[in-house]
Design an enzyme around this catalytic site. Structure first.
Site: not given
Ligand code: URA
Length: 208
Positions: A103, A107, A199, A202
Site C-alpha cells: 500500500r 494514498t 500490522d 510486522d
Molecule cells: N494491514 C494490516 O496489517 N493491518 C491493518 O489493520 C490494515 C492493513
C-alpha cells in the site's frame, strides 16, 4: 452480490482473540494464523466440486470422491504468507502462486511489485490469502490480476475485514465470495482496521 461468510466457529473466535492480543509474540502469532487458516480453509472449500472415484478398501470396492479442480493458493506478499501452511495442510496438491502488492503510504492504493504467474492459468479455483481486508484496494487489485490471468473462479479468504473494504471488494467483484473470521468496526486515519490486530505482516515477521 458476492457472499460474505463470517465464521462463527468457537475455535476460530477463541484463536482470533489470542491473535488480536497485543502481548501475543510472533511465534505464537504465526501458529495462530496457521491454525485459523486451517479452520477457514474448511469453511471456504465447502462448495468445491467432486468427481466420483472408485476405492478399494481391505474389504470391498466402493464409491469414493476426489477433488475435481486444481486449487491455486494466492498469498499476497507478505502478510498472506502465514496463511499458506494452514490451507496447504488441508489441500497438499494445491499450487501456490505469490503476488506482491504493497500500500502506498499516502494514498493507501496498491502498488504491484511481484507477479510470476505463468502465461495461462494452471488452476481452476483461485483462493486469495490476505489477512486484513482494510480499504479493499489490495484485494480488488489482486482479483484484477487473477482475472487478467484468466482465472474463472476466485475466492478471497482473510482474517479480519473492515466494512469499507468488504464493500469495495463486493462492488468491484460481485462474483468473488469473501470468507473472514471477523468484521470489525472501521478504519483509522492510517487505514488500519480498528480494533483489528495491528500490522499483520510486522506481527508475523517480528518487524514491528
Ligand atoms: N494491514 C494490516 O496489517 N493491518 C491493518 O489493520 C490494515 C492493513
Amino acid at each position: 452480490m458476492s457472499k460474505l461468510h463470517v465464521s462463527n466457529h468457537p475455535l476460530v473466535l477463541h484463536k482470533l482473540t489470542l491473535l488480536r492480543d497485543v502481548n501475543t509474540e510472533p511465534k505464537k502469532f504465526r501458529e495462530l494464523i496457521r491454525e485459523i487458516s486451517m479452520l477457514l480453509a474448511y469453511e471456504a472449500t465447502a462448495d468445491l466440486a467432486l468427481e466420483e472415484k472408485s476405492v478399494t478398501t481391505p474389504l470391498a470396492q466402493t464409491k469414493g470422491y476426489a477433488l475435481k479442480d486444481v486449487i491455486g493458493l494466492i498469498p499476497v506478499l507478505r502478510a498472506g504468507l502465514g496463511m499458506v501452511e494452514g490451507f496447504w495442510e488441508m489441500m497438499p496438491a494445491a499450487e501456490v502462486w505469490h503476488i506482491g502488492l504493497y500500500r502506498d503510504h499516502k494514498t493507501f492504493e496498491p502498488i504491484r511489485y511481484y507477479s510470476k504467474l505463468p502465461v495461462a492459468p494452471t488452476v481452476q479455483v483461485c483462493v486469495i490469502l490476505d489477512p486484513m481486508l482494510a480499504t479493499g484496494g489490495t484485494a480488488v487489485e489482486a482479483v484484477n490480476m487473477l482475472k487478467k490471468w484468466g482465472a474463472q473462479k476466485i475466492k478471497y479468504v482473510g482474517l479480519i475485514g473492515a466494512p469499507e473494504g468488504i464493500k469495495r471488494l463486493q462492488d468491484a467483484h460481485p462474483d468473488v465470495d469473501i470468507y473472514l473470521a471477523a468484521v470489525d468496526d472501521h478504519l483509522d486515519e492510517h487505514a488500519y482496521i480498528v480494533p483489528g490486530l495491528g500490522d499483520a505482516g510486522d506481527r508475523q515477521f517480528g518487524t514491528g
